[in-house]
Scaffold this motif. Structure first.
Motif, short mmCIF file in Angstrom:
data_model
loop_
_atom_site.label_atom_id
_atom_site.label_comp_id
_atom_site.label_asym_id
_atom_site.label_seq_id
_atom_site.Cartn_x
_atom_site.Cartn_y
_atom_site.Cartn_z
N PHE A 105 -77.29 70.07 38.02
CA PHE A 105 -78.00 68.99 37.34
C PHE A 105 -77.99 69.22 35.83
O PHE A 105 -78.09 70.35 35.36
N ASN A 106 -77.88 68.11 35.10
CA ASN A 106 -77.82 68.17 33.64
C ASN A 106 -79.19 67.91 33.05
O ASN A 106 -79.87 66.94 33.42
N PHE A 107 -79.60 68.77 32.13
CA PHE A 107 -80.89 68.63 31.45
C PHE A 107 -80.69 68.69 29.95
O PHE A 107 -79.87 69.47 29.45
N GLN A 108 -81.45 67.85 29.24
CA GLN A 108 -81.43 67.83 27.79
C GLN A 108 -82.75 68.35 27.25
O GLN A 108 -83.78 68.30 27.93
N ALA A 109 -82.72 68.85 26.02
CA ALA A 109 -83.95 69.32 25.39
C ALA A 109 -84.98 68.18 25.36
O ALA A 109 -84.66 67.06 24.98
N GLY A 110 -86.18 68.48 25.77
CA GLY A 110 -87.24 67.48 25.79
C GLY A 110 -87.48 66.86 27.15
O GLY A 110 -88.50 66.20 27.37
N ASP A 111 -86.54 67.04 28.10
CA ASP A 111 -86.73 66.53 29.45
C ASP A 111 -87.92 67.23 30.11
O ASP A 111 -88.11 68.44 29.94
N THR A 112 -88.69 66.47 30.86
CA THR A 112 -89.76 67.05 31.66
C THR A 112 -89.28 67.13 33.11
O THR A 112 -88.88 66.13 33.69
N VAL A 113 -89.30 68.32 33.66
CA VAL A 113 -88.80 68.56 35.01
C VAL A 113 -89.98 68.73 35.96
O VAL A 113 -90.94 69.46 35.66
N ASN A 114 -89.92 68.06 37.10
CA ASN A 114 -90.94 68.20 38.14
C ASN A 114 -90.26 68.61 39.44
O ASN A 114 -89.35 67.93 39.92
N LEU A 138 -83.91 77.85 33.78
CA LEU A 138 -85.10 77.10 33.41
C LEU A 138 -86.36 77.57 34.14
O LEU A 138 -87.47 77.48 33.60
N PHE A 139 -86.17 78.06 35.36
CA PHE A 139 -87.33 78.37 36.17
C PHE A 139 -86.95 79.34 37.27
O PHE A 139 -85.87 79.24 37.88
N SER A 140 -87.83 80.29 37.55
CA SER A 140 -87.65 81.20 38.68
C SER A 140 -89.01 81.76 39.09
O SER A 140 -89.78 82.20 38.24
N GLY A 150 -99.57 77.62 57.32
CA GLY A 150 -98.88 76.36 57.59
C GLY A 150 -98.18 75.83 56.35
O GLY A 150 -98.22 76.45 55.28
N PHE A 151 -97.56 74.67 56.50
CA PHE A 151 -96.85 74.08 55.35
C PHE A 151 -97.82 73.85 54.20
O PHE A 151 -98.88 73.24 54.36
N THR A 152 -97.41 74.33 53.04
CA THR A 152 -98.22 74.26 51.83
C THR A 152 -97.40 73.63 50.73
O THR A 152 -96.22 73.98 50.54
N ASN A 153 -98.01 72.69 50.00
CA ASN A 153 -97.31 72.02 48.90
C ASN A 153 -97.32 72.89 47.65
O ASN A 153 -98.36 73.43 47.26
N PHE A 154 -96.16 72.98 47.01
CA PHE A 154 -96.04 73.67 45.74
C PHE A 154 -95.40 72.69 44.74
O PHE A 154 -94.42 72.03 45.06
N THR A 155 -95.97 72.63 43.55
CA THR A 155 -95.46 71.75 42.49
C THR A 155 -95.37 72.53 41.19
O THR A 155 -96.33 73.22 40.82
N ARG A 156 -94.26 72.42 40.52
CA ARG A 156 -94.07 73.06 39.23
C ARG A 156 -93.50 72.04 38.24
O ARG A 156 -92.59 71.28 38.58
N SER A 157 -94.04 72.04 37.01
CA SER A 157 -93.57 71.12 35.96
C SER A 157 -93.36 71.91 34.68
O SER A 157 -94.16 72.80 34.36
N PHE A 158 -92.31 71.56 33.94
CA PHE A 158 -92.04 72.24 32.68
C PHE A 158 -91.13 71.37 31.82
O PHE A 158 -90.49 70.43 32.32
N THR A 159 -91.09 71.68 30.54
CA THR A 159 -90.27 70.94 29.58
C THR A 159 -89.06 71.78 29.18
O THR A 159 -89.18 72.97 28.91
N VAL A 160 -87.91 71.15 29.16
CA VAL A 160 -86.65 71.84 28.83
C VAL A 160 -86.56 72.08 27.33
O VAL A 160 -86.77 71.16 26.53
N ALA A 161 -86.26 73.31 26.95
CA ALA A 161 -86.15 73.65 25.53
C ALA A 161 -84.74 73.41 24.99
O ALA A 161 -84.57 72.92 23.87
N ASN A 162 -83.73 73.74 25.79
CA ASN A 162 -82.34 73.61 25.34
C ASN A 162 -81.50 72.98 26.45
O ASN A 162 -81.73 73.23 27.64
N ALA A 163 -80.53 72.19 26.04
CA ALA A 163 -79.66 71.51 27.01
C ALA A 163 -78.95 72.53 27.89
O ALA A 163 -78.49 73.57 27.43
N THR A 164 -78.87 72.20 29.19
CA THR A 164 -78.24 73.12 30.12
C THR A 164 -77.89 72.41 31.42
O THR A 164 -78.40 71.33 31.70
N ASN A 165 -77.02 73.02 32.21
CA ASN A 165 -76.75 72.59 33.59
C ASN A 165 -77.30 73.66 34.53
O ASN A 165 -77.23 74.85 34.23
N ALA A 166 -77.86 73.22 35.66
CA ALA A 166 -78.48 74.19 36.56
C ALA A 166 -78.45 73.68 37.99
O ALA A 166 -78.55 72.48 38.25
#
Length: 220
Positions: A105-114, A138-140, A150-166
């Motif tokens: 996936f392609n990400f640009q600086a300023g993108d918010t990833v959820n 971007l995230f680990s 049991g099944f548990t929901n996990f959510t992570r959000s962050f903002t991309v600092a530099n353009a990248t593919n991942a």
């Protein structure tokens, strides 16, 4: 008080209010003025025609980059009924598997990833298992769950600092044919739309200019 002075004071207040209104509109709309793109969404229910199987490799959106995983549920080794199909991250080869998105996936600086997903314990033994979830550089994060959880929901959000593919990776850790269970993965990104914000600011600037012209005409 002189009417001219009163009018000038009110006009200045009007200019200030116009500026604040334009800024307020821009600030309020900066969050909503974004394009949300769903990059990946998978509940695994359509895999293998809805039938579970051990050591499954033919995923629609994923490749098994290492080890093996089991596609279970829908009555096949269905430890948590009612959730359709889901993935046991430690397949039946004595080596836990890594699911990696087929598409980088392609990400640009300023993108918010959820990123959101569900994990559950192995449901068989009173032992804890873990999975490392990563999105390139971007995230680990490693998630450790007890066997009975049991099944548990996990959510992570962050903002991309530099353009990248991942690629998005879920790496099972272990090798006893019993691992964490994975389901309902969703990855989105929000891209700001500066056009609307700039339009609002331009509207505010135009209004300010008109008021200043009116004020100049009065003072002349």
């Amino acid at each position: 008080m002189n009417k001219s002075i009163v009018f000038k004071s009110l006009n200045k207040i009007g200019i200030a209010l116009t500026a604040l209104t334009a800024i307020g509109f821009a600030t309020t709309n900066s969050a909503s003025a974004a394009t949300v793109t769903t990059l990946l969404q998978d509940d695994f229910n359509s895999e293998n025609n809805g039938v579970g199987t051990l050591n499954y490799y033919d995923f629609s959106y994923w490749k098994v980059a290492s080890g093996s995983v089991d596609l279970i549920g829908n009555g096949f080794f269905d430890f948590l009924p009612g959730n359709g199909l889901y993935v046991d991250m430690d397949g039946t080869t004595d080596k836990a598997g890594t699911l990696q998105s087929k598409t980088p996936f392609n990400f640009q600086a300023g993108d918010t990833v959820n990123l959101s997903f569900q994990l559950a314990g192995n449901q068989r033994y009173d032992t804890s298992d873990s999975v490392t979830v990563s999105l390139g550089d971007l995230f680990s994060e490693t998630f450790l769950l007890p066997g009975s959880q049991g099944f548990t929901n996990f959510t992570r959000s962050f903002t991309v600092a530099n353009a990248t593919n991942a690629t998005l990776d879920f790496k099972g850790i272990g090798g006893d044919d019993v691992g964490l269970l994975l389901d309902n993965v969703t990855l989105t990104k929000s891209v700001p739309e500066p056009g609307l914000i700039m339009g609002l600011l331009a509207f505010g600037a135009t209004s300010l200019r008109k008021r200043k012209q009116q004020q100049s005409a009065i003072n002349a």
